[in-house]
Design a protein around this motif. Structure first.
Motif, mmCIF file in Angstrom:
data_model
loop_
_atom_site.group_PDB
_atom_site.id
_atom_site.type_symbol
_atom_site.label_atom_id
_atom_site.label_comp_id
_atom_site.label_asym_id
_atom_site.label_seq_id
_atom_site.Cartn_x
_atom_site.Cartn_y
_atom_site.Cartn_z
ATOM 1 N N GLY A 9 -8.012 3.767 5.830
ATOM 2 C CA GLY A 9 -6.776 3.674 6.605
ATOM 3 C C GLY A 9 -6.655 2.344 7.297
ATOM 4 N N THR A 10 -7.611 2.031 8.146
ATOM 5 C CA THR A 10 -7.488 0.831 8.970
ATOM 6 C C THR A 10 -7.515 -0.444 8.130
ATOM 7 N N PHE A 11 -8.555 -0.575 7.319
ATOM 8 C CA PHE A 11 -8.764 -1.868 6.671
ATOM 9 C C PHE A 11 -8.197 -1.929 5.260
ATOM 10 N N GLY A 12 -8.350 -0.837 4.508
ATOM 11 C CA GLY A 12 -7.838 -0.835 3.136
ATOM 12 C C GLY A 12 -6.328 -0.962 3.119
ATOM 13 N N MET A 13 -5.668 -0.165 3.946
ATOM 14 C CA MET A 13 -4.209 -0.206 3.959
ATOM 15 C C MET A 13 -3.691 -1.568 4.414
ATOM 16 N N LEU A 14 -4.437 -2.224 5.292
ATOM 17 C CA LEU A 14 -3.993 -3.544 5.744
ATOM 18 C C LEU A 14 -4.050 -4.550 4.593
ATOM 19 N N GLY A 15 -5.118 -4.485 3.788
ATOM 20 C CA GLY A 15 -5.233 -5.385 2.629
ATOM 21 C C GLY A 15 -4.079 -5.159 1.664
ATOM 22 N N ILE A 16 -3.754 -3.883 1.426
ATOM 23 C CA ILE A 16 -2.652 -3.572 0.513
ATOM 24 C C ILE A 16 -1.325 -4.044 1.114
ATOM 25 N N ALA A 17 -1.174 -3.864 2.430
ATOM 26 C CA ALA A 17 0.047 -4.328 3.104
ATOM 27 C C ALA A 17 0.207 -5.834 2.942
ATOM 28 N N ALA A 18 -0.896 -6.554 3.149
ATOM 29 C CA ALA A 18 -0.831 -8.017 3.015
ATOM 30 C C ALA A 18 -0.462 -8.401 1.592
ATOM 31 N N ALA A 19 -1.012 -7.660 0.615
ATOM 32 C CA ALA A 19 -0.693 -7.949 -0.788
ATOM 33 C C ALA A 19 0.791 -7.699 -1.042
ATOM 34 N N TYR A 20 1.320 -6.599 -0.509
ATOM 35 C CA TYR A 20 2.744 -6.308 -0.700
ATOM 36 C C TYR A 20 3.622 -7.364 -0.026
ATOM 37 N N PHE A 21 3.118 -7.939 1.043
ATOM 38 C CA PHE A 21 3.896 -8.981 1.708
ATOM 39 C C PHE A 21 3.842 -10.294 0.911
ATOM 40 N N ALA A 22 2.624 -10.634 0.437
ATOM 41 C CA ALA A 22 2.419 -11.973 -0.127
ATOM 42 C C ALA A 22 2.781 -12.078 -1.608
ATOM 43 N N VAL A 23 2.475 -11.035 -2.397
ATOM 44 C CA VAL A 23 2.638 -11.145 -3.855
ATOM 45 C C VAL A 23 4.097 -11.417 -4.257
ATOM 46 N N PRO A 24 5.099 -10.693 -3.708
ATOM 47 C CA PRO A 24 6.476 -10.996 -4.100
ATOM 48 C C PRO A 24 6.872 -12.437 -3.765
ATOM 49 N N ILE A 25 6.347 -12.946 -2.667
ATOM 50 C CA ILE A 25 6.671 -14.324 -2.274
ATOM 51 C C ILE A 25 6.048 -15.303 -3.261
ATOM 52 N N MET A 26 4.787 -15.046 -3.607
ATOM 53 C CA MET A 26 4.114 -15.962 -4.529
ATOM 54 C C MET A 26 4.722 -15.893 -5.928
ATOM 55 N N ARG A 27 5.215 -14.705 -6.299
ATOM 56 C CA ARG A 27 5.827 -14.579 -7.640
ATOM 57 C C ARG A 27 7.328 -14.912 -7.609
ATOM 58 N N LYS A 28 7.819 -15.321 -6.450
ATOM 59 C CA LYS A 28 9.231 -15.694 -6.277
ATOM 60 C C LYS A 28 10.173 -14.551 -6.658
ATOM 61 N N VAL A 29 9.830 -13.346 -6.279
ATOM 62 C CA VAL A 29 10.687 -12.202 -6.547
ATOM 63 C C VAL A 29 11.439 -11.887 -5.262
ATOM 64 N N THR A 30 12.726 -12.164 -5.262
ATOM 65 C CA THR A 30 13.476 -11.984 -4.016
ATOM 66 C C THR A 30 14.006 -10.570 -3.861
ATOM 67 N N ASN A 31 14.071 -9.815 -4.945
ATOM 68 C CA ASN A 31 14.678 -8.490 -4.872
ATOM 69 C C ASN A 31 13.916 -7.546 -5.792
ATOM 70 N N TYR A 32 12.797 -7.053 -5.315
ATOM 71 C CA TYR A 32 11.982 -6.228 -6.213
ATOM 72 C C TYR A 32 12.189 -4.746 -5.923
ATOM 73 N N ASP A 33 11.904 -3.959 -6.939
ATOM 74 C CA ASP A 33 12.081 -2.515 -6.834
ATOM 75 C C ASP A 33 10.955 -1.944 -5.958
ATOM 76 N N GLN A 34 11.349 -1.429 -4.787
ATOM 77 C CA GLN A 34 10.331 -1.015 -3.816
ATOM 78 C C GLN A 34 9.937 0.449 -3.943
ATOM 79 N N ARG A 35 10.555 1.136 -4.908
ATOM 80 C CA ARG A 35 10.310 2.585 -4.992
ATOM 81 C C ARG A 35 8.862 2.916 -5.324
ATOM 82 N N LEU A 36 8.278 2.151 -6.289
ATOM 83 C CA LEU A 36 6.898 2.459 -6.675
ATOM 84 C C LEU A 36 5.940 2.247 -5.511
ATOM 85 N N GLY A 37 6.172 1.187 -4.767
ATOM 86 C CA GLY A 37 5.310 0.904 -3.611
ATOM 87 C C GLY A 37 5.358 2.034 -2.598
#
Lengths: 82, 565
Positions: free
Chosen positions: B349-377
């Motif tokens: 909960g504390t640490f794993g979810m934070l890593g996943i949160a950071a990935a969800y924040f950073a990956v779309p930016i790095m892949r230049k995806v401005t409008n991604y489908d958030q349903r799966l997440g």
């Protein structure tokens, strides 16, 4: 001053509850049998430190809410101006 | 938001490695849950103790990958310049892979009784619980931490220009390296070794990872909600201060019953009782920051996982941690299934979810995806959250039965008596484990393929829901501070019931007469109540946040201003 007394009272009460739950499992003074005084110093020091930590928590939490109120007020003023 | 510094892209490889290791770790978890019900599964091929060690070690390694990825992504933003020595970061990545592979194979040597001792040191694997890796892996890990600390500290501006976020991250990466040293030497006296083992395990988690967690949560909120850096800095400062004020002595709750002096029982208990305070602080911090300016939720999965991280920290580390760290309750709970109930929620909960949160924040930016489908997440989040809460429920109630059958009745620990009594909960574990595993696969698939799939379908809003949603209930109305307080209070009420349940094992009626009614009743109310309230609170909080997204028109996702940092 009243605020400080209230915070201190709350801290003491919380730590009394924690101390009641924290009494050693074996409930006797066997580790330093030669000196009950050492035990009392140990208990009192632990209690005072715990009260301090709780007091710090209450104070910092209050300021956290204060920041929130100030920010909300600033946002409202900004919205009105724009 | 666009990538401002090219070295931020170095975080991508760590996030991808994190996802791969996460899925493998979950696979080991599923195997363990099956072996709990049928111990003959893969016996001799992958024994339970080896699979458990792999599960634990991979858990730590993928979480570290997430931390490193998150630190590398925010580091240049905090420093306002490129990361120094990117080649060292690349080296760190390959070293991490070597450590993972080395660890994976050497842990399996335990099955054939090989520790690989040389000159009095266990070089291949040392078998200390949570620190199973051998000395070679240990030294490599130290070098890796030194690289991370060097790169972060050299990238940051001079110390006089640091704000609280710089301090939190700077102290975090330095302490990450320093605390690891305690696990690097072998002490022949087992009780003495236990101190050092717990220095690593506990100070890492509660003294260092918590510091990094508080700092990263704060900075991600700055990036996502344009929260005032000064307010976040205050929260980071006092969060870290409270973690250390309570946790450094609170570590003593690990010194009970392992041959260390019994005087630790009082200080260990009383300071452990204070350890949830920074977590309560963190709870209010995220509530206030997310609600202060009513900003729409632009990247929902990232925020879902940040919230999940803080809430599971509150119940896993805070409430369940609180309930079992008093000497009078720990004497019953330690080493039983009650412990992994707390541990799974707290660590993932504390640490794993934070890593996943950071990935969800950073990956779309790095892949230049401005409008991604958030349903799966979002789907992945709800699956892992429900799966983890369910597993914690199975562990905790199963553990309560285990305490009664093993500790009170004194029936056979390794024999069939305990296994039969815990049967239902041993079956619930793989059941919820499968839910969690599906969620983990969804999250991994979503993040790995993000930006490579079709964009949001026509007629849907950016969050994947119909564009004009009008909720039928008032569940999505704004969450007030008073209501959030009531939810928090309800969680703690159930936590108190759980604590009383563990305390009731001390009663002569239970301990001597063997009547399990009271502990079973209190556990039967406390654990499901806590899990349900948590699930509902997260639902309520997110419904309130989602309502903003549908109320506001958001032409572009991920519009974040790193310059604020």
């Amino acid at each position: 001053m009243t605020q400080r007394i209230t915070d201190l009272t709350l801290s003491v009460l919380a730590c009394v509850a924690a101390t009641l739950l924290s009494w050693p499992f074996w409930r006797n003074f066997e580790y330093w049998p030669e000196s009950h005084l050492a035990w009392w110093i140990y208990f009192i020091t632990g209690f005072v430190l715990a009260v301090y930590v709780f007091y710090v928590f209450i104070g910092s939490l209050r300021i956290l809410f204060l920041h929130d109120t100030q920010e909300q007020a600033a946002t409202t003023v900004k919205d009105k101006l724009s | 938001m666009q990538i401002e510094f090219q070295t931020q892209r170095l975080s991508m490889r760590f996030f991808m490695l994190m996802l791969v290791l996460f899925v493998i770790q979950v696979g080991y978890g599923l195997l363990l849950s099956v072996q709990q019900t049928d111990p003959t599964v893969l016996a001799g091929v992958m024994n339970f103790n080896v699979a458990r060690a792999e599960h634990l070690n991979l858990g730590i390694l993928w979480i570290l990958c997430g931390f490193i990825g998150a630190i590398l992504f925010v580091g240049p933003l905090l420093a306002k310049r490129e990361m120094v020595a990117p080649w060292l970061i690349k080296l760190l990545f390959y070293a991490l892979i070597v450590i993972v592979v080395w660890n994976f194979f050497t842990l399996r040597l335990a099955q054939v009784g090989i520790a690989g001792w040389w000159h009095g040191q266990p070089w291949l694997q040392q078998g200390l619980e949570y620190l199973e890796a051998g000395r070679i892996a240990g030294i490599l890990v130290l070098v890796g931490f030194a690289i991370l600390a060097y790169v972060v500290l050299r990238t940051f501006p001079p110390v006089r220009q640091w704000n609280e976020i710089h301090w939190g991250l700077g102290l975090g990466v330095s302490a990450l390296m320093a605390v690891w040293v305690f696990g690097l030497f072998y002490v022949a006296r087992l009780d003495l070794q236990e101190y050092f083992r717990w220095f690593v395990v506990h100070y890492w988690v509660e003294g260092v990872w918590e510091v990094i967690h508080i700092t990263l949560v704060g900075f991600l909120l700055v990036l996502m909600f344009k929260v005032d850096v000064k307010s976040v800095g205050f929260a980071v400062f006092w969060g870290v201060a409270l973690v250390w004020l309570s946790g450094l002595i609170g570590n003593a709750h690990h010194y009970f019953w392992i041959g260390t002096p019994a005087f630790w029982q009082f200080w260990g208990s009383v300071f452990s009782a204070l350890e949830p305070l920074p977590l309560v602080f963190c709870f209010w911090h995220i509530y206030l920051d997310a609600h202060v300016n009513k900003r729409p939720l632009e990247n929902a999965p990232a925020f879902y996982f940040i919230l999940g991280s803080v809430v599971l920290e509150q119940i896993g580390a805070g409430i369940l941690g609180f309930s079992m760290t008093f000497a009078l309750t720990n004497v019953w709970s330690h080493g039983t299934w009650v412990t992994p109930g707390h541990g799974h929620l707290a660590l993932f909960g504390t640490f794993g979810m934070l890593g996943i949160a950071a990935a969800y924040f950073a990956v779309p930016i790095m892949r230049k995806v401005t409008n991604y489908d958030q349903r799966l997440g979002k789907l992945g989040f709800w699956l892992v959250l429900t799966g983890m809460l369910g597993m914690a429920f199975a562990f905790n109630v199963g553990g309560t039965v285990q305490i009664y059958v093993y500790r009170i009745l004194g029936l056979d620990w390794f024999g069939g008596d305990v296994a039969r009594a815990m049967g239902v909960f041993k079956l619930l574990l793989p059941l919820f484990g499968v839910v969690f595993a599906i969620g983990a696969l969804v999250v991994a698939y979503d993040l790995i393929t993000l930006g490579r799939r079709l964009a949001v379908p026509a007629g849907m809003d950016a969050h994947g829901g119909p564009a004009d949603v009008h909720p039928a209930t008032r569940w999505s109305r704004p969450l007030s501070g008073f209501e959030a307080g009531i939810w928090l209070l309800m969680m703690w009420v159930f936590g108190t019931i759980i604590t009383l349940g563990l305390l009731s094992f001390n009663l002569p009626r239970v301990r001597v007469a063997g009547d399990p009614t009271l502990p079973y009743l209190l556990a039967g109310i406390g654990y499901p109540g806590l899990m349900l309230v948590t699930l509902l609170f997260v639902w309520r909080f997110l419904a309130s946040m989602e309502a903003r997204a549908s109320a506001a028109s958001t032409p572009s996702l991920l519009r974040v201003l790193p310059a604020q940092a």
